[in-house]
Design an enzyme around this catalytic site. Structure first.
Site, mmCIF file in Angstrom:
data_model
loop_
_atom_site.group_PDB
_atom_site.id
_atom_site.type_symbol
_atom_site.label_atom_id
_atom_site.label_comp_id
_atom_site.label_asym_id
_atom_site.label_seq_id
_atom_site.Cartn_x
_atom_site.Cartn_y
_atom_site.Cartn_z
ATOM 1 C CG ASP A 1 -19.340 21.802 -9.227
ATOM 2 O OD1 ASP A 1 -20.061 22.733 -9.733
ATOM 3 O OD2 ASP A 1 -18.197 21.502 -9.570
ATOM 4 C CG ASP B 1 -22.411 30.157 -10.550
ATOM 5 O OD1 ASP B 1 -22.826 29.308 -9.916
ATOM 6 O OD2 ASP B 1 -21.438 30.757 -10.463
#
Length: 454
Positions: A100, A318
């Protein structure tokens, strides 16, 4: 995935990645796998719902790099996230953890956890970390300087009765995890002269989760934990870099064709045509300065202040978001410009509100050469860096039946939001470099099926 104070989720999602770290002559590798089977496909509305949920809660040493080859297929209508198999403790025990880039706290489920999922729909058995079974594990005390890496401080709790360094994270979608920090060995393979050994280790601090809530408790997509690769000091990339085990630079190259795959590298890919733009300083994510958007070479009438970084606005690279989400003010102007180019050729424009997000699609005759109808788009950043997007870089074919094809833009918006997220749809088929040492992000178009330069 990020804490509630930071309303974005940044993940490596949708592909299968074997990963590696290279130290000088000694690469270290981990295999990353997709958490959602490739047989489970989603339509665009489901993808948008997934991205909406994500953004309600929010991945070079001096001598070389660490590389992780990716397998599977790239398909924006297949949901997934990246996980890798790591080994913790002595003797080493296997854990499957999500990678992540939007969080910085690494954690795995602890043996004493009663609310953690006990099974996963994916092809591995969930494991639980037991500090007592590892000869090299130790609890982190409040006096340990690593416990003072409190950013934000609300994620750290010191229990006065035990002097134990705890953490407590709540995400915007209501999910969360609570536990205590432990220190133990991360063990990984080391490649030397083409052979593989398993003698490399690094001591890392990570959370041992004793409580989970919300989506984290669901077996659908359950993994053993999350390893944060954000820019903060406690992230995996920062911890490994501080020990000289990995550089404070990482890169990825995601294949955009149906064969899928790609590569994630802990290190800097050397390619002479990479353009770089500066990271916005003192941010919790990979924020960069978007200055303007051009369509067919014409700069759109969007005030630069729309993209300025603040608590509620800014542009984030992202890799865990499927689509590219634009600030609402910019999106409306952008769609108007696209429509003026496309509408004369489309049978019907289709705009829908789904899960708090808006999608723009168009119906065409199946025989139409649709990519030639759409314009080239350019995102223009500080330091003179531009990301040029041809139609095939942002168009998604949703379906093609009965002579009618539905094509959708890989762009969306969350009504009321002035934040912009550059997701996988426009990051694919590019080398993307996150250079924390030099505080830059760079990219260049690249055929990710080819061997990467080094």
């Amino acid at each position: 995935m990020v804490p509630a104070a930071f309303p974005y989720r940044i993940l490596l999602a949708g592909l299968i990645l074997p990963v590696a770290i290279v130290l000088g002559e000694f690469p270290t590798s981990f295999k990353l796998q997709r958490t959602t089977p490739s047989s489970q496909q989603l339509n665009l509305s489901q993808l948008i719902a997934r991205d909406a949920a994500r953004h309600r809660r929010l991945l070079t040493s001096s001598g070389g790099v660490v590389n992780f080859s990716l397998n599977g297929e790239y398909n924006p209508f297949i949901t997934g996230l990246y996980y890798t198999k790591v080994f913790l403790g002595s003797p080493p025990k296997e854990f499957h953890v999500q990678i992540d880039t939007g969080s910085y706290i690494p954690w795995v489920s602890c043996k004493s956890c009663n609310d953690c999922p006990k099974k996963s729909e994916f092809p591995f058995q969930l494991n639980f970390f037991d500090p007592g079974s590892s000869s090299t594990a130790s609890l982190v005390s409040c006096s340990d300087q690593r416990c003072n890496l409190r950013l934000p401080s609300s994620d750290f709790i010191c229990a006065s009765n035990s002097n134990q360094c705890d953490y407590n994270i709540t995400y915007d979608d209501g999910s969360g995890t609570f536990g205590h920090y432990v220190s133990d060995l991360l063990q990984f393979d080391t490649v030397r002269n083409g052979s593989v050994t398993t003698n490399s280790t690094g001591t890392i601090m990570f959370g041992c989760s004793v409580f989970q809530s919300g989506d984290l408790t669901e077996s659908n997509g359950a993994v053993d934990g999350i390893f944060g690769f954000g820019p903060q000091n406690l992230s995996i990339i920062s911890q490994l870099a501080s020990q000289g085990i990995a550089p404070k630079v990482f890169s990825h190259c995601l294949k955009g064709d149906n064969s899928g795959g790609g590569i994630l590298i802990l290190g800097k890919i050397v390619e002479p045509n990479i353009v770089y733009t500066s990271l916005v300083r003192s941010q919790s994510h990979y924020n960069i300065n978007l200055e303007s958007i051009s369509v067919n070479g014409k700069k759109l009438a969007i005030d630069r202040s729309v993209f300025a970084t603040s608590n509620n606005s800014g542009t984030i690279v992202d890799s865990g978001t499927t689509l590219a989400l634009l600030a609402e003010t910019a999106y409306d102007v952008f769609i108007d410009s696209i429509n003026s180019t496309v509408s004369p050729s489309a049978l019907q424009p289709i705009t829908e509100q789904l899960s708090g997000m808006e999608e723009q699609c168009y119906s065409f005759k199946s025989s139409d050469n649709v990519p030639t109808i759409f314009p080239q788009v350019s995102f223009n950043f500080s330091d003179g860096a531009s990301m040029i997007l041809n139609p095939q870089d942002y168009l998604l074919l949703q379906n093609n039946t009965n002579g009618v094809a539905i094509w959708c833009l890989g762009f969306g918006k969350i009504p009321g939001s002035e934040q912009t997220f550059l997701g996988d749809v426009i990051l694919k088929d590019k080398i993307v470099v996150y250079d924390l040492d030099n505080q830059t992000v760079g990219w260049v178009n690249y055929n990710c099926k080819s061997q990467l330069p080094h």
